[in-house]
Design an enzyme around this catalytic site. Structure first.
Site, PDB file in Angstrom:
ATOM      1  N   ARG A 144       0.792  -1.362  -0.089  1.00 58.67           N
ATOM      2  CA  ARG A 144      -0.072  -0.072  -0.087  1.00 58.67           C
ATOM      3  C   ARG A 144       0.704   1.348   0.004  1.00 58.67           C
ATOM      4  NH1 ARG A 144      -5.225  -1.277   3.858  1.00 58.67           N
ATOM      5  NH2 ARG A 144      -5.525  -3.183   2.987  1.00 58.67           N
ATOM      6  N   ARG A 178     -22.920  -2.564   2.868  1.00 54.51           N
ATOM      7  CA  ARG A 178     -22.415  -3.818   3.441  1.00 54.51           C
ATOM      8  C   ARG A 178     -22.947  -4.266   4.804  1.00 54.51           C
ATOM      9  NH1 ARG A 178     -15.875  -3.049   2.517  1.00 54.51           N
ATOM     10  NH2 ARG A 178     -16.122  -1.334   4.128  1.00 54.51           N
ATOM     11  N   ARG A 222     -21.083  -2.833   9.934  1.00 54.23           N
ATOM     12  CA  ARG A 222     -19.706  -2.447  10.437  1.00 54.23           C
ATOM     13  C   ARG A 222     -19.584  -1.117  11.076  1.00 54.23           C
ATOM     14  NH1 ARG A 222     -14.911  -4.227   6.271  1.00 54.23           N
ATOM     15  NH2 ARG A 222     -14.038  -2.152   7.121  1.00 54.23           N
ATOM     16  N   ARG A 233     -11.822   7.145   4.401  1.00 51.03           N
ATOM     17  CA  ARG A 233     -10.901   6.090   4.062  1.00 51.03           C
ATOM     18  C   ARG A 233     -10.635   6.175   2.348  1.00 51.03           C
ATOM     19  NH1 ARG A 233     -13.845   1.952   6.741  1.00 51.03           N
ATOM     20  NH2 ARG A 233     -14.933   1.276   4.723  1.00 51.03           N
TER      21      ARG A 233
END
Length: 287
Positions: A144, A178, A222, A233
């Site tokens: 990353r 999600r 979540r 993010r």
């Protein structure tokens, strides 16, 4: 199985190189990079000639883009392991290994796991896989950062980096949709995305991934899947990913793939981009 087709990006074209070893120029370039932090390669981690192994790929992409989904499918097709560094950390935490206590302290404090520890876990996993006869892999979401990419270059040869891309508004909707089943741990998505094409941009259709009836009442969200957190993010990822993409682009190893929709639309096109569509047909015929 010998290494499957390698893709090289050159200007705006993609050239397919057959199932042969990497060119000596690329191979020697990769071998010439010394790894930082004094990581020493053990004999069982020395580079193999690509003609003697399967593919060694990396999958990159924003959170929620589907790296794990497509990497897992390709791994099943090619008969190689899907390696996600997040899973390696969780497995080490659950073990009585030498890094478990150190990792537990880092995670409990909300700190980032260091590059040294991640590479140590990855090297250990690659060595264990080779000892079991594994001849390739797909790394999911790693490296990353430039530093991680440079260290990885000293540990093993990466043939291809697939950068999955999706519009940010679609990514946001996917992440907010999600859900996880609190009982079985299954991952689902309630988002039903149907964006019409306009201004020359193609439309995107992604049906929801609904759970079975017995999971529906047990779905949870979540804690970090809020609009504010997801947007931040994505911002951080985009900021960090550009140098990594350029790192692999300069080495002619980057394939950028814009997902055209959900799995039914994207999977065959991804196989075509990887020159694996005929391979899947042969595997299906042989089954």
């Amino acid at each position: 199985m010998a290494a499957i087709t390698r893709l090289v990006r050159h200007s705006s074209s993609i050239f397919y190189l057959g199932s042969r070893c990497l060119s000596s120029a690329v191979a020697s370039e990769a071998n010439s990079h010394a790894t930082p932090f004094n990581f020493h390669l053990k004999p069982h981690l020395q580079r193999k000639d690509p003609k003697d192994r399967n593919v060694q790929w990396v999958f990159l992409g924003c959170p929620g883009v589907g790296k794990g989904t497509y990497a897992s499918r390709l791994c099943n097709l090619l008969g190689i392991p899907h390696i996600a560094t997040g899973n390696l950390v969780r497995e080490e935490l659950a073990s009585s290994g030498p890094l478990a206590a150190q990792l537990s302290e880092i995670v409990n404090k909300g700190q980032l796991v260091s590059d040294e520890i991640i590479i140590s876990l990855l090297s250990k996993r690659l060595a264990a896989g080779e000892a079991k006869g594994e001849s390739g892999f797909i790394l999911d979401g790693f490296p990353r950062t430039i530093k991680q990419a440079e260290i990885l270059e000293g540990v093993t040869e990466i043939d291809l980096v697939v950068n999955l891309k999706l519009r940010e508004d679609v990514l946001l909707e996917k992440c907010l949709g999600r859900r996880i089943c609190s009982q079985c741990g299954g991952n689902f998505n309630l988002a039903s995305i149907n964006i019409k094409g306009e201004d020359g941009n193609p439309g995107i259709n992604m049906p929801p991934l609904l759970p079975p009836a017995h999971c529906m009442s047990k779905l949870i969200t979540r804690s970090d899947d809020t609009e504010t957190v997801v947007k931040e993010r994505l911002r951080i990822y985009n900021e960090m990913s550009q140098p990594v993409e350029e790192f692999y682009r300069s080495r002619e190893k980057l394939l950028e793939f814009d997902l055209p929709g959900g799995i039914p639309e994207s999977w065959p096109k991804l196989l075509q981009a990887l020159n694996l569509d005929e391979y899947e047909n042969k595997q299906s015929a042989a089954a």
